[in-house]
Design an enzyme around this catalytic site. Structure first.
Site, PDB file in Angstrom:
ATOM      1  N   SER A 125     -31.550 -85.785  -1.573  1.00  0.00           N
ATOM      2  CA  SER A 125     -31.046 -84.515  -1.058  1.00  0.00           C
ATOM      3  C   SER A 125     -29.601 -84.634  -0.632  1.00  0.00           C
ATOM      4  O   SER A 125     -28.924 -83.633  -0.468  1.00  0.00           O
ATOM      5  CB  SER A 125     -31.832 -84.108   0.180  1.00  0.00           C
ATOM      6  OG  SER A 125     -33.191 -84.209  -0.030  1.00  0.00           O
ATOM      7  N   HIS A 146     -32.385 -82.703  -8.402  1.00  0.00           N
ATOM      8  CA  HIS A 146     -32.878 -82.400  -7.055  1.00  0.00           C
ATOM      9  C   HIS A 146     -33.781 -81.177  -7.078  1.00  0.00           C
ATOM     10  O   HIS A 146     -33.335 -80.071  -7.387  1.00  0.00           O
ATOM     11  CB  HIS A 146     -31.671 -82.180  -6.122  1.00  0.00           C
ATOM     12  CG  HIS A 146     -32.062 -81.959  -4.709  1.00  0.00           C
ATOM     13  ND1 HIS A 146     -31.383 -81.120  -3.868  1.00  0.00           N
ATOM     14  CD2 HIS A 146     -33.087 -82.468  -3.984  1.00  0.00           C
ATOM     15  CE1 HIS A 146     -31.971 -81.126  -2.695  1.00  0.00           C
ATOM     16  NE2 HIS A 146     -32.998 -81.931  -2.745  1.00  0.00           N
ATOM     17  N   GLU A 158     -31.184 -78.828  -8.903  1.00  0.00           N
ATOM     18  CA  GLU A 158     -29.739 -79.107  -8.914  1.00  0.00           C
ATOM     19  C   GLU A 158     -29.520 -80.338  -9.794  1.00  0.00           C
ATOM     20  O   GLU A 158     -30.184 -81.370  -9.603  1.00  0.00           O
ATOM     21  CB  GLU A 158     -29.233 -79.413  -7.503  1.00  0.00           C
ATOM     22  CG  GLU A 158     -29.168 -78.202  -6.608  1.00  0.00           C
ATOM     23  CD  GLU A 158     -28.705 -78.552  -5.192  1.00  0.00           C
ATOM     24  OE1 GLU A 158     -27.929 -77.779  -4.613  1.00  0.00           O
ATOM     25  OE2 GLU A 158     -29.142 -79.586  -4.632  1.00  0.00           O
ATOM     26  N   ASN A 197     -28.128 -78.047   0.183  1.00  0.00           N
ATOM     27  CA  ASN A 197     -28.183 -78.616   1.528  1.00  0.00           C
ATOM     28  C   ASN A 197     -26.867 -78.503   2.278  1.00  0.00           C
ATOM     29  O   ASN A 197     -26.855 -78.485   3.512  1.00  0.00           O
ATOM     30  CB  ASN A 197     -28.666 -80.061   1.484  1.00  0.00           C
ATOM     31  CG  ASN A 197     -30.170 -80.115   1.330  1.00  0.00           C
ATOM     32  OD1 ASN A 197     -30.876 -79.283   1.890  1.00  0.00           O
ATOM     33  ND2 ASN A 197     -30.652 -81.049   0.546  1.00  0.00           N
TER      34      ASN A 197
HETATM   35  C1  LIG Z   1     -34.421 -80.351   1.806  1.00  0.00           C
HETATM   36  C2  LIG Z   1     -34.172 -80.385   0.396  1.00  0.00           C
HETATM   37  O1  LIG Z   1     -33.478 -81.253  -0.062  1.00  0.00           O
HETATM   38  C3  LIG Z   1     -34.668 -79.401  -0.547  1.00  0.00           C
HETATM   39  C4  LIG Z   1     -35.672 -78.452  -0.097  1.00  0.00           C
HETATM   40  O2  LIG Z   1     -36.786 -78.568  -0.476  1.00  0.00           O
HETATM   41  S1  LIG Z   1     -35.138 -77.219   0.905  1.00  0.00           S
HETATM   42  C5  LIG Z   1     -36.558 -76.234   1.142  1.00  0.00           C
HETATM   43  C6  LIG Z   1     -36.642 -75.190   0.105  1.00  0.00           C
HETATM   44  N1  LIG Z   1     -37.853 -74.434   0.324  1.00  0.00           N
HETATM   45  C7  LIG Z   1     -37.847 -73.227   0.887  1.00  0.00           C
HETATM   46  O3  LIG Z   1     -36.806 -72.690   1.238  1.00  0.00           O
HETATM   47  C8  LIG Z   1     -39.211 -72.621   1.057  1.00  0.00           C
HETATM   48  C9  LIG Z   1     -39.124 -71.222   1.584  1.00  0.00           C
HETATM   49  N2  LIG Z   1     -40.461 -70.689   1.709  1.00  0.00           N
HETATM   50  C10 LIG Z   1     -41.161 -70.145   0.651  1.00  0.00           C
HETATM   51  O4  LIG Z   1     -40.669 -70.089  -0.460  1.00  0.00           O
HETATM   52  C11 LIG Z   1     -42.515 -69.606   0.956  1.00  0.00           C
HETATM   53  O5  LIG Z   1     -42.621 -69.390   2.324  1.00  0.00           O
HETATM   54  C12 LIG Z   1     -43.671 -70.568   0.489  1.00  0.00           C
HETATM   55  C13 LIG Z   1     -43.741 -70.594  -1.032  1.00  0.00           C
HETATM   56  C14 LIG Z   1     -43.514 -71.982   1.011  1.00  0.00           C
HETATM   57  C15 LIG Z   1     -44.993 -70.052   1.033  1.00  0.00           C
HETATM   58  O6  LIG Z   1     -45.078 -68.706   0.705  1.00  0.00           O
HETATM   59  P1  LIG Z   1     -46.051 -67.710   1.490  1.00  0.00           P
HETATM   60  O7  LIG Z   1     -46.010 -66.416   0.785  1.00  0.00           O
HETATM   61  O8  LIG Z   1     -45.761 -67.786   2.928  1.00  0.00           O
HETATM   62  O9  LIG Z   1     -47.446 -68.409   1.390  1.00  0.00           O
HETATM   63  P2  LIG Z   1     -48.529 -68.344   0.263  1.00  0.00           P
HETATM   64  O10 LIG Z   1     -48.998 -66.933   0.066  1.00  0.00           O
HETATM   65  O11 LIG Z   1     -49.522 -69.373   0.676  1.00  0.00           O
HETATM   66  O12 LIG Z   1     -47.772 -68.862  -1.031  1.00  0.00           O
HETATM   67  C16 LIG Z   1     -47.039 -68.033  -1.923  1.00  0.00           C
HETATM   68  C17 LIG Z   1     -47.314 -68.523  -3.323  1.00  0.00           C
HETATM   69  O13 LIG Z   1     -46.860 -69.877  -3.454  1.00  0.00           O
HETATM   70  C18 LIG Z   1     -47.956 -70.731  -3.793  1.00  0.00           C
HETATM   71  N3  LIG Z   1     -47.813 -71.971  -3.029  1.00  0.00           N
HETATM   72  C19 LIG Z   1     -47.439 -72.109  -1.743  1.00  0.00           C
HETATM   73  N4  LIG Z   1     -47.345 -73.402  -1.423  1.00  0.00           N
HETATM   74  C20 LIG Z   1     -47.677 -74.097  -2.531  1.00  0.00           C
HETATM   75  C21 LIG Z   1     -47.771 -75.470  -2.838  1.00  0.00           C
HETATM   76  N5  LIG Z   1     -47.498 -76.423  -1.942  1.00  0.00           N
HETATM   77  N6  LIG Z   1     -48.120 -75.825  -4.082  1.00  0.00           N
HETATM   78  C22 LIG Z   1     -48.399 -74.898  -5.016  1.00  0.00           C
HETATM   79  N7  LIG Z   1     -48.329 -73.573  -4.789  1.00  0.00           N
HETATM   80  C23 LIG Z   1     -47.989 -73.179  -3.555  1.00  0.00           C
HETATM   81  C24 LIG Z   1     -49.203 -69.997  -3.390  1.00  0.00           C
HETATM   82  O14 LIG Z   1     -50.303 -70.364  -4.214  1.00  0.00           O
HETATM   83  C25 LIG Z   1     -48.807 -68.553  -3.616  1.00  0.00           C
HETATM   84  O15 LIG Z   1     -48.937 -68.196  -4.970  1.00  0.00           O
HETATM   85  P3  LIG Z   1     -49.369 -66.710  -5.395  1.00  0.00           P
HETATM   86  O16 LIG Z   1     -48.356 -65.794  -4.759  1.00  0.00           O
HETATM   87  O17 LIG Z   1     -49.286 -66.720  -6.890  1.00  0.00           O
HETATM   88  O18 LIG Z   1     -50.741 -66.565  -4.849  1.00  0.00           O
END
Ligand SMILES: CC(=O)CC(=O)SCCNC(=O)CCNC(=O)[C@H](O)C(C)(C)COP(=O)(O)OP(=O)(O)OC[C@H]1O[C@@H](n2cnc3c(N)ncnc32)[C@H](O)[C@@H]1OP(=O)(O)O
Length: 295
Positions: A125, A146, A158, A197
């Site tokens: 990251s 990434h 990325e 990030n």
């Molecule tokens: C730090 C780094 O270097 C890089 C990073 O990763 S930075 C972080 C980047 N991530 C983000 O910003 C995440 C932001 N959050 C989100 O996108 C959403 O909140 C979330 C997808 C995590 C959860 O979404 P939600 O609507 O609150 O929950 P939920 O309804 O359970 O999930 C939405 C969909 O994603 C799927 N899903 C959620 N988590 C999942 C997982 N771990 N694996 C597979 N599918 C998943 C669900 O099955 C659902 O699919 P459908 O809509 O088709 O039914």
């Protein structure tokens, strides 16, 4: 067909934590043969269980059929020896965000894999890719790929190249991410934090500082950003999802590179990580999670 354009069908993933497991899962779902390396059999078993739970979730939400789940599970194999990666055409390293650990992995992969057009990618990251490339005798094969958490859900990758990365390697990596995995690719310069990030981490740290100062509660800060800015989740819940240890490690690396106070991990973050409260994966961070949701 020259070797560099040969379709990638054998990948290796180093590390089966949150990110490694997610990357292994999307590769297996895309029809690729996946070999995952973990340090011990216990960690490999935990990684496999993590992937199988996520595949089950795909079935219960109607995204995968039982047969697709079975086929994906069947494409996943595990090892505790990087020597088994000799035939891999692309490797994604997804071990802990620690320069010494990552450089050791790259040095070993470089010894084990002879194929001059094999792609050696890191999911780091924040660590500059050149630092990892410098640990190898073939820096032209080293690149950043990434992914974002949850990997099966978020479409971005990325792609980070250094001045040494061969164009054929970056094209091969991009084509794999886009054509095979179905991800959208953005290219980033090789600077700590890359694009996402560099913007996200100061935001997460500002949210943590707000909690620390007592200015607002974690729940209210998150509610404000979800309802006021249409973010899918607020900064504290997102920090928990990324992992507080990972947020701290990324912030430290960025602070080391830029010496900007905005990247300095706030004392509350350091304290929580020291106490073992690393967010969702550990069961507790700014929120509490039950065992099933923590995995
Ligand atoms: C730090 C780094 O270097 C890089 C990073 O990763 S930075 C972080 C980047 N991530 C983000 O910003 C995440 C932001 N959050 C989100 O996108 C959403 O909140 C979330 C997808 C995590 C959860 O979404 P939600 O609507 O609150 O929950 P939920 O309804 O359970 O999930 C939405 C969909 O994603 C799927 N899903 C959620 N988590 C999942 C997982 N771990 N694996 C597979 N599918 C998943 C669900 O099955 C659902 O699919 P459908 O809509 O088709 O039914």
């Amino acid at each position: 067909m020259d070797m560099a354009t040969e379709m990638i069908s054998r990948v290796g993933i180093v590390g089966a934590g949150q990110m490694g497991a997610g990357i292994a899962e999307v590769c297996a779902r895309a029809g690729v043969d996946v070999l995952v390396a973990e340090a011990t059999r216990e960690l490999a078993a935990a990684g496999r269980a993590r992937i199988l739970r996520s595949l089950d979730r795909g079935v219960s939400s109607g995204k995968l059929t039982e047969r697709e789940r079975e086929q994906a599970a069947w494409r996943l194999r595990f090892t505790d020896d990087l020597a088994d990666f000799a035939d891999r055409q692309l490797v994604v390293e997804a071990v802990v965000e620690d320069v010494a650990v990552k450089t050791a992995v790259f040095a070993r992969l470089d010894e084990v894999i002879d194929d001059p057009v094999a792609v050696l990618a890191s999911n780091t990251s924040s660590i500059p890719i050149m630092t990892l490339a410098a640990a190898t005798a073939h820096p032209d094969r080293v690149i950043g790929l990434h992914f974002f958490n949850p990997v099966p859900v978020l479409p971005l990758v990325e792609l980070v190249t250094t001045s040494d990365t061969a164009e054929s390697i970056s094209e091969r990596a991009e084509s794999f991410a886009h054509d095979v995995l179905g991800k959208q690719v953005v290219r980033s310069g090789d600077r700590s934090g890359f694009v996402v990030n560099a913007l996200l981490v100061p935001y997460l740290l500002s949210g943590i500082r707000m909690v620390e100062s007592g200015f607002a509660t974690a729940a209210d800060i998150d509610k404000a950003m979800v309802l006021g800015c249409a973010h899918p989740m607020g900064p504290l819940k997102l920090a928990d999802l990324v992992g507080l240890d990972t947020v701290k490690a990324i912030a430290e690396t960025m602070y080391d590179e830029f010496a900007e106070p905005l990247y300095l991990p706030p004392p509350l973050l350091v304290q929580m990580v020291d106490d073992g409260h690393c967010g969702k994966k550990s069961g507790e961070g700014f929120y509490r999670y039950d065992e099933a949701s923590a995995s």
